[in-house]
Write an enzyme that holds these catalytic residues in place. Structure first.
Site, PDB file in Angstrom:
ATOM      1  N   ALA A  22       7.753  -7.067   1.301  1.00 19.05           N
ATOM      2  CA  ALA A  22       8.873  -6.320   0.716  1.00 19.05           C
ATOM      3  C   ALA A  22      10.126  -6.458   1.586  1.00 19.05           C
ATOM      4  O   ALA A  22      11.221  -6.750   1.083  1.00 19.05           O
ATOM      5  CB  ALA A  22       8.490  -4.849   0.567  1.00 19.05           C
ATOM      6  N   GLN A  51       2.592  -3.215  -3.462  1.00 20.40           N
ATOM      7  CA  GLN A  51       1.588  -2.241  -3.018  1.00 20.40           C
ATOM      8  C   GLN A  51       1.768  -0.846  -3.635  1.00 20.40           C
ATOM      9  O   GLN A  51       0.766  -0.170  -3.915  1.00 20.40           O
ATOM     10  CB  GLN A  51       1.586  -2.151  -1.489  1.00 20.40           C
ATOM     11  CG  GLN A  51       1.246  -3.480  -0.819  1.00 20.40           C
ATOM     12  CD  GLN A  51       1.493  -3.459   0.686  1.00 20.40           C
ATOM     13  OE1 GLN A  51       1.236  -2.479   1.369  1.00 20.40           O
ATOM     14  NE2 GLN A  51       2.006  -4.555   1.213  1.00 20.40           N
ATOM     15  N   CYS A  57       3.197   4.865   3.387  1.00 13.74           N
ATOM     16  CA  CYS A  57       3.184   5.822   2.279  1.00 13.74           C
ATOM     17  C   CYS A  57       2.207   6.969   2.545  1.00 13.74           C
ATOM     18  O   CYS A  57       1.103   7.003   1.995  1.00 13.74           O
ATOM     19  CB  CYS A  57       2.874   5.162   0.946  1.00 13.74           C
ATOM     20  SG  CYS A  57       3.379   6.256  -0.394  1.00 13.74           S
ATOM     21  N   ASP A  68       7.563  -1.668   7.652  1.00 14.49           N
ATOM     22  CA  ASP A  68       6.497  -0.908   8.300  1.00 14.49           C
ATOM     23  C   ASP A  68       6.349  -1.206   9.788  1.00 14.49           C
ATOM     24  O   ASP A  68       5.839  -0.383  10.540  1.00 14.49           O
ATOM     25  CB  ASP A  68       5.156  -1.197   7.608  1.00 14.49           C
ATOM     26  CG  ASP A  68       5.120  -0.708   6.177  1.00 14.49           C
ATOM     27  OD1 ASP A  68       6.014   0.075   5.799  1.00 14.49           O
ATOM     28  OD2 ASP A  68       4.198  -1.107   5.434  1.00 14.49           O
ATOM     29  N   LYS A 109       7.191   5.166   6.223  1.00 16.65           N
ATOM     30  CA  LYS A 109       6.976   3.727   6.052  1.00 16.65           C
ATOM     31  C   LYS A 109       6.710   3.458   4.571  1.00 16.65           C
ATOM     32  O   LYS A 109       5.574   3.570   4.102  1.00 16.65           O
ATOM     33  CB  LYS A 109       5.810   3.260   6.924  1.00 16.65           C
ATOM     34  CG  LYS A 109       6.118   3.338   8.425  1.00 16.65           C
ATOM     35  CD  LYS A 109       5.027   2.713   9.258  1.00 16.65           C
ATOM     36  CE  LYS A 109       5.267   2.869  10.749  1.00 16.65           C
ATOM     37  NZ  LYS A 109       6.478   2.203  11.259  1.00 16.65           N
ATOM     38  N   ALA A 140      10.513   2.161  -0.415  1.00 14.21           N
ATOM     39  CA  ALA A 140      11.780   2.849  -0.682  1.00 14.21           C
ATOM     40  C   ALA A 140      12.677   2.786   0.553  1.00 14.21           C
ATOM     41  O   ALA A 140      13.902   2.631   0.438  1.00 14.21           O
ATOM     42  CB  ALA A 140      11.511   4.303  -1.067  1.00 14.21           C
ATOM     43  N   CYS A 143       8.501   9.106  -1.210  1.00 12.87           N
ATOM     44  CA  CYS A 143       7.076   9.075  -1.490  1.00 12.87           C
ATOM     45  C   CYS A 143       6.811   9.787  -2.815  1.00 12.87           C
ATOM     46  O   CYS A 143       6.901  11.008  -2.885  1.00 12.87           O
ATOM     47  CB  CYS A 143       6.356   9.781  -0.331  1.00 12.87           C
ATOM     48  SG  CYS A 143       4.616   9.519  -0.385  1.00 12.87           S
TER      49      CYS A 143
END
Ligand SMILES: Cc1cc2nc3c(=O)[nH]c(=O)nc-3n(C[C@H](O)[C@H](O)[C@H](O)COP(=O)(O)OP(=O)(O)OC[C@H]3O[C@@H](n4cnc5c(N)ncnc54)[C@H](O)[C@@H]3O)c2cc1C
Length: 428
Positions: free
Chosen positions: A29, A59, A177, A314, A322, A325, A357
């Site tokens: 990402a 993911q 997440c 991340d 993490k 977004a 989230c």
């Protein structure tokens, strides 16, 4: 770099014999979004993306695969098709970093040189940290939405379980997440409730954290669902072992007085979220800071020591959630700061720690937690339209229909919708 080009067949001729202006390590990402954002602003510079995988995964969609909403195939695309025009894809893994020499070593035995480096390797899911887990994943009722191949098994288990114990786990922070362990559980509970099985299935949530969610404003809404689904909430409870054949999960529980106790729980379904850490190649490199993550300035995302190195996503040693977004906001910031570095100009943009989230509390409703550094609430939409502290249908609509499009056709392509890089020193 002539040697490098010779041993990396995917390099275009335009880049042969050159040091790359920008090398991006990781085509997930963060890597793809940043490379696209850079090339959107300035074509003609040489950009290499180092990524070993032939597939790219969305993911955030795995929660919806595990909840029976998305098909597995909706979350996977060919990496090749996502590499932005103008970038060279080097299909290899980075195996070492020499930032004093501007060099990245690769798994194909070659090395690649850069003017500016962007580190975006993501994090490592440490399945092996829990004895017994790896060998039973995908069998004996043990599953995880944290793997592409296993998310469909989550839904299969939810559909076939008629009675018994369903156990959901969350490891210590940081994880990607942080809401995803709960999301899997709520969607399962909702499915069982709809099938009239709520009284037959005992659900427990074991989280190693001291609270249900890190930002207090979102906890009341989540606690409502813990009550509604009659979930047994076990805080400071960490999964330490799995015996798949006997269907026993072992936890280390920390009591009020700090005393540790080992507790065994029988399960019919076990959804595991594994411990997570910085990849070894990063934590063992000169780029590593606290906890092994890349040591970057939290605002500019530039390395604290190496001025021509950036990290996002991340793997960055920042305290934001993490999430993809977060990446969506970070990528444009890194893009403009990378170009400023190439031009020997000062940093131009800063990041405020935004992450989001979407907690899928039931099918059709989401508690959309959006927050920045320090847990500061940062709603994108006005609260009269969408109050993230409450479950809303609008947030579910965004998750199911809008966010995937925003991901595939927006951020990965460098289309920065509502995420213009914030200029340092100007009001937000
Ligand atoms: C179940 C689940 C649910 C989630 N839900 C959400 C959600 O609802 N909303 C949200 O915003 N986020 C969510 N996320 C988090 C989100 O997916 C990640 O935060 C995001 O993908 C991070 O992007 P990244 O590029 O840093 O890492 P990744 O997307 O993981 O990409 C890292 C890339 O680096 C590559 N790589 C690894 N090692 C090397 C190496 N040595 N050399 C070169 N390349 C390497 C990998 O192959 C990979 O392609 C979820 C994640 C999961 C697992």
């Amino acid at each position: 770099m002539t040697d490098t080009a010779a041993s990396a067949p995917s390099l275009s001729s335009s880049a042969r014999g050159l040091t790359y202006d920008v090398v991006v390590v990781g085509g997930g990402a963060a890597g793809l979004s940043t490379a696209s954002s850079i090339l959107k602003r300035r074509g003609g510079i040489t950009v290499a993306i180092i990524e070993p995988s032939g597939s790219h995964f969305y993911q955030p969609g795995w929660t919806l695969v595990g909840g029976g909403v998305f098909k597995q195939s909706q979350t996977r695309r060919s990496e090749k098709k996502l590499i932005p025009a103008g970038a060279d894809w080097v299909q290899a893994a980075a195996t070492g970093f020499e930032p004093d020499a501007n060099l990245v070593h690769l798994s194909n035995g070659s090395s690649i040189r850069y003017n500016v480096l962007v580190v975006a390797t993501g994090l490592t899911l440490d399945w092996d940290a829990i004895p017994g887990l790896t060998e039973t994943l995908g069998r004996n009722g043990v599953t995880s939405n944290y793997r592409y191949d296993l998310a469909p098994y989550t839904w299969q288990l939810v559909q076939t379980l008629g009675r018994g114990n369903a156990v959901f786990t969350q490891p210590p922070m940081p994880i990607k997440c942080a809401g995803a362990p709960q999301k899997a559980m709520y969607l399962a509970c909702d499915a069982w409730r709809r099938r009239g099985l709520a009284d037959n299935i005992h659900v427990s949530f074991h989280t190693a954290t001291p609270g249900l969610f890190g930002v207090k404003e979102f906890v009341p809404a989540l606690m409502e669902y813990i009550k509604r689904y009659n979930i047994d909430l076990e805080l400071k409870s960490r999964l330490t072992k799995v015996d798949g054949a006997s269907r026993i999960a072992t936890f280390e529980n920390v009591g009020e007085d700090g005393a540790k106790a080992t507790v065994e729980t029988e399960f019919d379904m076990l959804h595991v979220v594994p411990p997570q850490r910085a990849p070894e190649v990063i934590s063992s490199s000169p780029l590593a800071g606290d906890g092994g993550w890349v040591a970057v300035d939290p605002a500019t995302l530039r390395h604290v020591k190496y001025e021509n190195v950036f990290a996002l996503g991340d793997v960055a040693g920042t305290s934001n959630a993490k999430t993809a977004a977060a990446v969506r906001v970070q990528a444009p910031v890194v893009a403009v700061n990378v170009l400023a570095t190439l031009d020997h100009r000062p940093m131009v943009a800063d990041y405020d720690g935004y992450g989001a989230c979407p907690l899928t509390v039931e099918r059709g409703k989401i508690v959309l937690a959006e927050f920045g550094y320090g847990g500061k609430l940062e709603p994108t939409l006005p609260t009269w339209l969408l109050d993230g502290r409450k479950p809303t249908q609008l947030a579910w609509f965004l998750k199911e229909w809008v966010m995937p499009v925003l991901y595939w056709d927006g951020m990965l392509k460098g289309r920065e919708l509502m995420v213009a890089p914030h200029k340092i020193g100007t009001p937000r």
